[in-house]
Each structure stands twice: as structure tokens, then as C-alpha cells.
Design a protein around this motif. Structure first.
Motif, mmCIF file in Angstrom:
data_model
loop_
_atom_site.group_PDB
_atom_site.id
_atom_site.type_symbol
_atom_site.label_atom_id
_atom_site.label_comp_id
_atom_site.label_asym_id
_atom_site.label_seq_id
_atom_site.Cartn_x
_atom_site.Cartn_y
_atom_site.Cartn_z
ATOM 1 N N GLY A 1 56.011 43.464 58.419
ATOM 2 C CA GLY A 1 57.065 44.074 59.212
ATOM 3 C C GLY A 1 58.457 43.687 58.798
ATOM 4 N N PHE A 2 58.604 42.733 57.875
ATOM 5 C CA PHE A 2 59.904 42.279 57.383
ATOM 6 C C PHE A 2 59.685 41.615 56.027
ATOM 7 C CE2 PHE A 2 57.959 38.744 59.511
ATOM 8 C CZ PHE A 2 58.319 37.632 58.776
ATOM 9 N N ALA A 3 60.779 41.391 55.312
ATOM 10 C CA ALA A 3 60.701 40.729 54.007
ATOM 11 C C ALA A 3 61.802 39.681 53.909
ATOM 12 C CB ALA A 3 60.844 41.748 52.878
ATOM 13 N N VAL B 1 67.116 38.742 54.360
ATOM 14 C CA VAL B 1 66.085 39.242 55.276
ATOM 15 C C VAL B 1 66.270 40.757 55.346
ATOM 16 C CG1 VAL B 1 65.039 39.093 57.562
ATOM 17 C CG2 VAL B 1 66.212 37.099 56.597
ATOM 18 N N PHE B 2 65.155 41.496 55.201
ATOM 19 C CA PHE B 2 65.194 42.951 55.070
ATOM 20 C C PHE B 2 64.098 43.550 55.950
ATOM 21 C CE2 PHE B 2 63.607 46.678 52.550
ATOM 22 C CZ PHE B 2 64.728 47.491 52.691
ATOM 23 N N PHE B 3 64.470 44.551 56.775
ATOM 24 C CA PHE B 3 63.471 45.153 57.656
ATOM 25 C C PHE B 3 63.947 46.513 58.160
ATOM 26 C CE2 PHE B 3 66.038 42.136 60.156
ATOM 27 C CZ PHE B 3 66.522 42.932 61.179
ATOM 28 N N PRO B 4 63.014 47.347 58.657
ATOM 29 C CA PRO B 4 63.403 48.640 59.231
ATOM 30 C C PRO B 4 64.144 48.440 60.542
ATOM 31 C CG PRO B 4 61.042 48.285 59.479
ATOM 32 C CD PRO B 4 61.549 47.175 58.624
ATOM 33 N N SER B 5 65.271 49.099 60.692
ATOM 34 C CA SER B 5 66.145 48.868 61.845
ATOM 35 C C SER B 5 65.534 49.314 63.163
ATOM 36 C CB SER B 5 67.484 49.592 61.635
ATOM 37 O OG SER B 5 68.117 49.164 60.462
ATOM 38 N N ASP B 6 64.609 50.262 63.120
ATOM 39 C CA ASP B 6 64.075 50.829 64.358
ATOM 40 C C ASP B 6 62.761 50.204 64.805
ATOM 41 O OD1 ASP B 6 62.665 51.891 62.196
ATOM 42 O OD2 ASP B 6 62.209 53.748 63.251
ATOM 43 N N LYS B 7 62.220 49.245 64.028
ATOM 44 C CA LYS B 7 60.878 48.753 64.339
ATOM 45 C C LYS B 7 60.803 47.267 64.635
ATOM 46 C CE LYS B 7 58.219 52.277 61.844
ATOM 47 N NZ LYS B 7 59.331 53.151 61.485
ATOM 48 N N LEU B 8 61.665 46.469 64.057
ATOM 49 C CA LEU B 8 61.510 45.018 64.159
ATOM 50 C C LEU B 8 62.457 44.431 65.195
ATOM 51 C CD1 LEU B 8 59.877 42.725 62.616
ATOM 52 C CD2 LEU B 8 62.113 42.120 61.691
ATOM 53 N N GLU B 9 61.896 43.962 66.305
ATOM 54 C CA GLU B 9 62.709 43.230 67.272
ATOM 55 C C GLU B 9 62.980 41.824 66.738
ATOM 56 O OE1 GLU B 9 60.595 43.426 70.999
ATOM 57 O OE2 GLU B 9 61.698 45.254 71.549
ATOM 58 N N HIS B 10 64.159 41.302 67.053
ATOM 59 C CA HIS B 10 64.549 40.003 66.526
ATOM 60 C C HIS B 10 65.620 39.402 67.413
ATOM 61 C CE1 HIS B 10 67.099 43.114 64.775
ATOM 62 N NE2 HIS B 10 68.060 42.206 64.614
ATOM 63 N N GLU B 11 65.846 38.107 67.258
ATOM 64 C CA GLU B 11 66.880 37.417 68.016
ATOM 65 C C GLU B 11 67.428 36.254 67.201
ATOM 66 O OE1 GLU B 11 65.618 35.152 71.485
ATOM 67 O OE2 GLU B 11 63.539 35.321 70.807
ATOM 68 N N VAL B 12 68.614 35.793 67.572
ATOM 69 C CA VAL B 12 69.242 34.633 66.945
ATOM 70 C C VAL B 12 69.303 33.516 67.970
ATOM 71 C CG1 VAL B 12 71.316 33.713 65.845
ATOM 72 C CG2 VAL B 12 70.609 36.077 65.394
ATOM 73 N N LEU B 13 68.699 32.377 67.634
ATOM 74 C CA LEU B 13 68.694 31.236 68.540
ATOM 75 C C LEU B 13 70.026 30.478 68.459
ATOM 76 C CD1 LEU B 13 65.101 29.816 67.912
ATOM 77 C CD2 LEU B 13 65.852 31.527 69.598
#
Length: 208
Positions: free
Chosen positions: A16-18, A169-181
């Protein structure tokens, strides 16, 4: 470089990400960070918002970082290596994956100690132009105790990524949820979005 991009795509399909280290060299990282720090001293950064257009607003319960938007021309001057690599990646995606990317947008982000960005997607609810997200980190000698990790929610659960200098870090903008701690020291990053923007047919065109 094409082999590297093939490996990135394989990673993204599998999890889901690279992630790729040393996407840009240390000298380029230092140069871009210096430009960012100078812009921060000149008060060119502004509180980051959420939403788009008339729905754009700041909400410090969701994110409280600061950003500086860059034009492609500014990026080419401040960090030609990164500009070149993103152009190369865009061309490869269009040739190999028929991605149809025809625009991009970029910003630098600064997270002061304690700043964060809660879990989210990069694509707006009412706008599907963003196709891929590209993040490159600008932080030297970052360790786990410094915090500030990017947490991504991929195919096999969540993963924590250190914001180390030069790391992509590379991923599809519409699929991968993410957060910054939250981080314990200033955290710098570059984010780009590769976009497919529909160009309206000219009102002056004539059909025969």
C-alpha cells in the motif's frame, strides 16, 4: 532509475506504500532545509489548514504544523535534484502506468516540537485530482526517541516510518490513511502531490 521506480511500484502494490532511502543526496537535503529554515526566519510559513476552497480552515485538534507552498520553478532553484527526480518519476508513471499526471503541487512542512497531524487521507472529499503523494524528509540524525514518525495504515496493518534525511515515502493519495506523531525536536519535510487535472475544452473551439 527506471528499475528503482519499478521496485517502488512493486512495494506499493504489496503493502500500500513504498519507501526508498537516499532518494536525494545529503547535500541536496541540506540545501533544501537551509532554504526552509531561512523562509521560516522570514515568516514565510503559515499555519496549515484542512479542506479546500470555501471549506478550507485551520483546526489545531487535527493538525498544527506550518507549511510553505512552492511553485515548480522555486523547487527547481532550491533543489534541482529533487525537482529532476520528481519530473522523472512523473514521466515514468505516465509511460508505464498511464497515470495521466499533468500537474503537481508542493509544500515544505515544519513541525515544531509537539506538533502533529491526525490520521487522514490526502485526497479531498470533493476533488479527485490528487493521484500520488511524494514525501521526502530533511532531518539529519533522526532517531526513534525524537518521535515525529509517519504512521501509515497499509494492507497489513500500520507501519511506523522514521523521517530520516533523504528518505522517500510514496503512496496513492486516495487510499492510504496516515498520520504524523508529535516530535520532540523540529521536523522538516517536503510533500508533493502528482495530479490529474481535467483541462476544460476551450469555449472557442469549433466542431466540424
Amino acid at each position: 532509475m527506471e528499475a528503482t521506480f519499478d521496485a517502488l511500484l512493486t512495494q506499493m502494490e504489496q503493502q500500500g506504500f513504498a519507501v526508498m532511502d537516499e532518494f536525494i543526496d545529503r547535500a541536496s537535503v541540506a540545501k533544501l532545509r537551509e532554504h526552509a529554515q531561512r523562509a521560516m526566519a522570514d515568516r514565510a510559513f503559515h499555519p496549515a489548514g484542512i479542506g479546500q476552497g470555501q471549506h478550507h480552515h485551520t483546526n489545531h485538534t487535527i493538525r498544527n504544523d506550518q507549511v510553505l507552498w512552492l511553485t515548480p520553478d522555486t523547487l527547481a532553484v532550491w533543489c534541482p535534484t529533487l525537482h529532476h527526480h520528481i519530473d522523472h518519476l512523473t514521466g515514468w508513471l505516465n509511460q508505464s502506468c498511464y497515470a495521466g499526471i499533468n500537474q503537481s503541487e508542493f509544500h515544505l512542512a515544519h513541525y515544531a516540537p509537539g506538533a502533529y497531524y491526525k490520521r487522514h487521507l490526502d485526497r479531498f472529499a470533493n476533488n479527485n485530482e490528487r493521484r500520488f503523494t511524494v514525501i521526502v524528509y530533511l532531518n539529519d540524525q533522526w532517531c526513534e526517541a525524537d518521535g515525529g514518525q509517519l504512521v501509515v495504515y497499509g494492507h497489513a496493518g500500520h507501519h511506523s516510518i522514521q523521517p530520516e534525511a533523504g528518505r522517500l515515502v510514496f503512496f496513492p493519495s486516495d487510499k492510504l490513511e496516515h498520520e504524523v506523531l508529535p516530535a520532540k525536536r523540529p521536523r522538516w519535510s517536503f510533500t508533493g502531490w502528482l495530479k490529474t487535472v481535467r483541462i476544460p475544452q476551450s469555449c472557442c473551439s469549433t466542431n466540424y
